[in-house]
Design a protein around this motif. Structure first.
Motif, mmCIF file in Angstrom:
data_model
loop_
_atom_site.group_PDB
_atom_site.id
_atom_site.type_symbol
_atom_site.label_atom_id
_atom_site.label_comp_id
_atom_site.label_asym_id
_atom_site.label_seq_id
_atom_site.Cartn_x
_atom_site.Cartn_y
_atom_site.Cartn_z
ATOM 1 N N LYS A 1 95.815 58.946 39.652
ATOM 2 C CA LYS A 1 95.449 60.092 40.482
ATOM 3 C C LYS A 1 94.139 59.822 41.216
ATOM 4 C CE LYS A 1 97.655 63.876 37.893
ATOM 5 N NZ LYS A 1 97.418 65.124 37.161
ATOM 6 N N GLN A 2 93.172 59.255 40.493
ATOM 7 C CA GLN A 2 91.879 58.946 41.109
ATOM 8 C C GLN A 2 92.040 57.909 42.220
ATOM 9 O OE1 GLN A 2 88.583 58.101 38.526
ATOM 10 N NE2 GLN A 2 89.143 59.700 37.042
ATOM 11 N N GLN A 3 92.963 56.945 41.987
ATOM 12 C CA GLN A 3 93.213 55.921 43.003
ATOM 13 C C GLN A 3 93.797 56.543 44.283
ATOM 14 O OE1 GLN A 3 92.387 52.865 42.669
ATOM 15 N NE2 GLN A 3 93.430 51.774 44.325
ATOM 16 N N ILE A 4 94.733 57.490 44.089
ATOM 17 C CA ILE A 4 95.381 58.153 45.238
ATOM 18 C C ILE A 4 94.354 58.954 46.033
ATOM 19 C CG2 ILE A 4 97.022 59.957 45.892
ATOM 20 C CD1 ILE A 4 98.731 59.061 43.459
ATOM 21 N N ILE A 5 93.568 59.735 45.300
ATOM 22 C CA ILE A 5 92.641 60.648 45.977
ATOM 23 C C ILE A 5 91.485 59.910 46.646
ATOM 24 C CG2 ILE A 5 90.926 61.225 44.178
ATOM 25 C CD1 ILE A 5 91.659 64.196 44.824
ATOM 26 N N SER A 6 91.190 58.719 46.157
ATOM 27 C CA SER A 6 90.071 57.964 46.753
ATOM 28 C C SER A 6 90.445 57.348 48.093
ATOM 29 C CB SER A 6 89.606 56.861 45.791
ATOM 30 O OG SER A 6 90.608 55.859 45.670
#
Length: 811
Positions: A736-741
C-alpha cells in the motif's frame, strides 16, 4: 428595347462590347439606374461632356441601389472611352465599389488612380473599416501623404478600424492627432471616439469624451448608452437614457439589448412595452432576448404578434429554437421562411450540430446553394462540438478560403476536446501564416494554457497580445485574468484586473472566481461588495463564483445570505449550479444532514451532480450510512456515474469494507464503467509533461523514482507517516505504501524538482481531488526543499509553503 438591354445587367462586363452596335437613344436624367433605356443611352453616347456628368449620375444611382454589376458595366465603358483620368469620376467609381462592398475592386481603382485627394484616401479607409480587414484601414491612414490633411470624415472612418481590432493604443494616438488638427469639437468625430473607446473596453475614456462635448446630438447619447449596455453596466446606461433630452427608437433598442444580453429580461420587456414606437429591430431584439434566456414560448408569441417580419426576425426565432435544443421547430420555421440568407442556413446547420445531429448538419451544408466562410466554420464547430475533431480538421483543410473566424473555430475545437497541444500547435501555425490574430483568437487559446497550467506558454502569448495591441481589450484581459488564476498566479490576475480601464461583469466574475479557486473567500466577498458599489450588476455566473468562494472558505452564514439574496436583490432565480454550491458548502462544513435536507427541499429536481457533492462530503467526513443512501440517489439518476462508484469505494476503503469494494468493482465491470485514472501535468521549458499513477514511461524514469525515494526517506525522518487508507486495494501495508508513494502528483513534483532551479516555484495540475496522503506529503516536501509548490486539483488550488497549505486542510 427593354428586352435588349435587361440581359446586360446579369452578365459579365466584357459582354458590353456586344452592345456597341445598338441604336443610341436620348438620355433622360430623370430616369434611374434601373431603367434600361437610361443605361443604354449612357453607354452609347459619344459626347464627352454629356457622358461625364451622365456617368457620375448613373454611378450615384448604383451606390443608392447597391447595384454592383451595373456599376461594373459602367466602369468597363468608362475604360473603353478613356475617362479614367477624371479625378471626380475616379472617386465616384471608388465610392461605388466601396459602398457596394467590393473592397478588392475598390482597392484596384485606388491603386490605379493617378491623382488621389483626401476624398480618395477617406473612401478607401472607410471601405476597409466597414468591410475589412481593418488593419488595412490603419495602414492606409498612416500612409496618407503629409501634403493631404485628414478631415473629419477621415477620422470618423478610421476610428471604427481601431474598434474592430480593439486597438485602444492606436485609437488614443489618433485622438491626440484629432486634437492637434482642431477636430476635437466636431460632433461626428467625437461620436466616433466615444464608440471606439466603448468598444475597446475603456468606458471611462468614452464617458470623458461624452462629458466634455459642448454639443451633443442623439447619436452621442445613443453611442454612450450602447457602450454601457454592451459591457453590462445597464444601471449607468439607464441613467443616461432617463437624462437624454430626446430619444429615438435606437435609444430604446440599445438599452433593451443591454438588459436582454445580460440576463435582465424582465427589465428588457418592461422597456419594450413602454416604447412609444417600435421598429422591426425592437421586435427582433426582444425575440432574441427571450430565446437567449430560455423563454422560447414568449419569443414565439412575440414572433407571431409582429406587425412586420424581415429575414432577421425568422433567423432570430430559428436561432432561439436552436439555442434551446428545439431543432424540429427550428427546421419547420426554416422550411416556411419566405426568403433565406446565409445566416438562415448557417443557423440551421449550427442547430443540427449543437444537438448531436451532425449528419443532418452535413447534409444541409452540402445542399446550400452558396457557401460562405461562416457556413464552413459552422461545420468545423459542429464536428468539434460532437467530438469529431478529425472531421473538423478535414473541413478546415478543405476550405477554399480561411478567415480568422475559421482559425479561431478550429483552435477552439481542439481546446474543447482536450487537444491542448494541438490547439497550441495550430496557434503557432496561424502566427506563421498571413492571418492576423484577433481578440477571439487569444480568448480561445488562453483557456488552453489555463487548463494545462502552461504558465510559460501563457506568458509568451501575453507578450504576443501586447505586441499586437490587444492588452486593453476586455475579452482578452478577462481571459488573461482567468489564465493566470488557473496557473496559480492570483496576484498577477489581480494586477491585470486593477489595471483595466473598465471592468465588465465578466471581469469581476473572473476575478471573484479566481479568488474562489484559491480559497481566498474573504477577498472574493470583498471584491463582490466592491462590484455592487461600482454599479455593476452580478449575473448568475457571478453568484456561482461567490457561493463557491464561501464553500472553499467554509463561510456557511455568508453563503446562505448571498443565496437568499439572489431573487430578492438581483432578480436571479437560483439554478442547479447555485444549489450545487450550497450543498457543497454545507457538506464541506460537515453539516451533512442539513445538506441532505436542503436537497430534499429544492424547488427543482436535483440532478446527479448535486447528489455527488453530498456524496463527496460523506467521503470526507466518513459517513458511510448516509453515503450509501446518497450513492443510490446518484445512480438512480445516472447509473454510469463514475464519480459515485469511486466515492463509495473510498468510503468503504476508509472503513476497511473490502468485500463491499469488490461488489462495487463488479457493478462497474458489469456496466462497462472504468475509473478515470489519476493524471498530473507539469510544464517545463514550455513543454507540458503528463504523469499517471505508477507511471514508468517517462525518459527520466530512473531519476524521478530515485528522487522520490530520497524525498520519502527525508519525509519520514521529519515525522511523515504514510496514510494508506486512501489505497483501494486489499494488499499488505508495505505494498500500500509503495502504491501511494507513486501517485501522479508526487511523480510530477519530483520531475519538477529535477528540472528547475533551486527556489523556483513548482506548479502541478491534477485531474482528480488530491488525496489526503499526498496533501500531507507535499506539505513535508515544501519544507524540506524550501520551495513553494502549487497544486491545482479538481476542486481548488493548494499553495504549499514551509510545511503548510493555504487551504488550512479544508478542501
Amino acid at each position: 428595347m427593354v428586352l435588349l438591354f435587361e440581359p446586360i445587367f446579369s452578365i459579365h462586363p466584357t459582354i458590353l462590347i456586344a452592345t456597341t452596335h445598338m441604336q443610341p437613344m436620348s438620355y433622360d436624367s430623370t430616369r434611374s439606374v434601373d431603367h434600361p433605356t437610361t443605361l443604354g443611352n449612357i453607354l452609347h453616347n459619344t459626347d464627352s461632356h454629356v457622358n461625364t456628368s451622365a456617368y457620375l449620375s448613373l454611378l450615384k444611382g448604383c451606390i443608392e441601389k447597391k447595384a454592383l454589376w451595373k456599376g461594373k458595366l459602367i466602369h468597363a465603358r468608362i475604360n473603353q472611352i478613356g475617362f479614367v483620368g477624371n479625378k471626380l469620376l475616379q472617386n465616384t467609381l471608388l465610392n461605388m465599389y466601396a459602398k457596394c462592398g467590393s473592397v478588392v475592386d475598390a482597392r484596384r481603382v485606388f491603386d490605379q488612380m493617378t491623382l488621389r485627394d483626401e476624398c480618395s484616401w477617406t473612401v478607401m479607409i472607410a471601405a476597409y473599416s466597414r468591410h475589412g480587414p481593418p488593419e488595412e484601414a490603419l495602414t492606409l491612414f498612416h500612409q496618407m501623404p503629409q501634403y493631404l490633411q485628414p478631415n473629419q470624415f477621415t477620422y470618423s472612418s478610421v476610428l471604427p478600424a481601431c474598434s474592430s481590432l480593439a486597438s485602444l493604443e492606436q485609437g488614443m494616438e489618433i485622438h491626440q492627432q484629432i486634437i492637434r488638427c482642431g477636430f476635437h469639437s466636431d460632433v461626428v468625430v467625437l461620436n466616433a471616439l466615444i464608440d471606439m473607446y466603448a468598444k475597446c473596453g475603456s468606458l471611462d475614456k468614452a464617458r470623458e469624451v461624452f462629458d466634455k462635448m459642448h454639443q451633443r446630438n442623439i447619436v452621442s447619447w445613443n453611442t454612450m448608452i450602447a457602450g454601457y449596455a454592451q459591457h453590462g453596466n445597464v444601471d449607468e446606461a439607464r441613467k443616461l437614457f432617463i437624462e437624454m433630452p430626446q430619444r429615438n427608437v435606437v435609444s430604446w433598442n440599445s438599452l433593451i439589448v443591454g438588459y436582454a444580453q445580460h440576463g435582465f429580461i424582465d427589465e428588457a420587456l418592461e422597456l419594450f412595452e413602454q416604447m412609444p414606437q417600435r421598429n422591426v429591430v425592437s421586435w427582433n431584439t426582444m425575440i432574441a432576448g427571450f430565446a437567449q434566456n430560455g423563454f422560447v414560448d414568449k419569443a414565439l408569441k412575440l414572433f407571431n404578434e409582429m406587425p412586420h417580419r424581415d429575414t432577421a426576425s425568422w433567423n432570430a426565432m430559428i436561432a432561439g429554437y436552436v439555442q434551446n435544443g428545439i431543432v424540429d421547430e427550428a427546421l419547420k420555421l426554416f422550411k416556411e421562411m419566405p426568403q433565406r440568407d446565409m445566416v438562415s442556413w448557417t443557423a440551421m446547420i449550427a442547430g443540427f450540430a449543437q444537438n448531436g445531429l451532425i449528419h443532418d448538419a452535413l447534409k444541409l451544408f452540402q445542399e446550400m446553394p452558396q457557401k460562405d466562410v461562416f457556413s464552413w466554420t459552422a461545420m468545423i464547430a459542429g464536428f468539434a462540438q460532437n467530438g469529431l475533431v478529425d472531421d473538423a480538421l478535414k473541413i478546415f483543410k478543405e476550405m477554399p478560403k480561411r478567415s480568422i473566424v475559421s482559425w479561431n473555430a478550429m483552435i477552439a475545437g481542439f481546446a474543447q476536446n482536450g487537444y491542448g497541444e494541438e490547439a497550441l500547435n495550430l496557434f503557432r501555425q496561424m502566427q506563421l501564416s498571413d492571418v492576423m490574430q484577433d481578440s477571439k483568437t487569444f480568448a480561445s487559446i488562453l483557456p488552453v494554457c489555463a487548463n494545462l497550467a502552461a504558465l510559460q506558454q501563457g506568458m509568451e502569448i501575453h507578450e504576443n497580445i501586447i505586441r499586437n495591441g490587444f492588452q486593453s481589450e476586455a475579452v482578452v484581459v478577462n481571459a488573461l485574468i482567468d489564465m493566470y488564476a488557473k496557473c496559480g498566479c492570483i496576484v498577477k490576475s489581480r494586477e491585470l484586473f486593477d489595471k483595466m480601464h473598465q471592468q465588465n461583469v465578466f471581469s469581476w466574475t473572473a476575478m471573484i472566481g479566481g479568488y474562489a479557486m484559491h480559497g481566498c473567500g474573504k477577498d472574493a466577498l470583498t471584491l463582490f461588495e466592491q462590484m455592487k458599489h461600482s454599479g455593476m450588476r452580478p449575473n448568475h455566473v457571478t453568484l456561482v463564483s461567490v457561493l463557491s468562494a464561501c464553500s472553499h472558505a467554509g463561510l456557511v452564514d455568508e453563503g446562505y445570505q448571498y443565496f437568499n439574496s439572489m431573487s430578492e436583490c438581483y432578480h436571479i432565480t437560483p439554478a442547479m449550479e447555485h444549489y450545487r454550491c450550497m450543498v457543497d458548502l454545507l457538506g464541506r462544513a460537515g453539516q451533512l444532514e442539513e445538506a441532505h435536507d436542503f436537497i430534499n427541499k429544492m424547488p427543482i429536481k436535483p440532478d446527479a451532480t448535486v447528489w455527488s457533492c453530498l456524496l463527496g462530503a460523506c467521503r470526507i467526513h466518513n459517513n458511510m450510512k448516509l453515503g450509501k443512501l446518497v450513492a443510490e440517489s446518484v445512480l438512480e439518476l445516472d447509473e454510469k456515474n463514475v464519480t459515485a462508484y469511486v466515492l463509495l469505494s473510498n468510503i468503504y476503503a476508509a472503513a476497511g469494507r473490502w468485500d463491499d469494494i469488490e461488489k462495487v468493482r463488479k457493478m462497474m465491470k458489469d456496466k462497462g464503467i472504468r475509473k478515470t485514472p489519476g493524471c498530473s501535468w507539469i510544464e517545463i521549458n514550455k513543454h507540458v509533461h503528463a504523469f499517471l499513477v505508477g507511471d514508468r514511461s517517462h525518459p527520466q524514469l530512473q531519476d524521478i523514482y530515485a528522487e522520490l525515494e530520497k524525498l520519502s526517506w527525508e519525509m519520514k525522518e521529519a515525522g511523515y507517516v504514510p496514510n494508506t487508507k486512501f489505497v483501494l486495494n486489499d494488499v499488505k501495508e508495505e505494498e500500500k505504501q509503495q502504491i501511494i508513494s507513486h501517485h501522479s502528483e508526487k511523480l510530477a513534483i519530483a520531475f519538477g524538482l529535477l528540472n528547475t532551479s533551486p527556489g523556483e516555484v513548482i506548479r502541478v495540475i491534477k485531474n482528480l481531488r488530491v488525496c489526503g496522503d499526498c496533501h500531507t506529503a507535499i506539505k513535508f516536501i515544501s519544507k524540506i526543499v524550501a520551495r513553494e509548490i502549487i497544486v491545482r486539483d479538481a476542486n481548488r488550488y493548494h499553495h504549499f509553503k514551509g510545511g503548510e497549505c493555504s487551504c488550512g486542510d479544508y478542501w
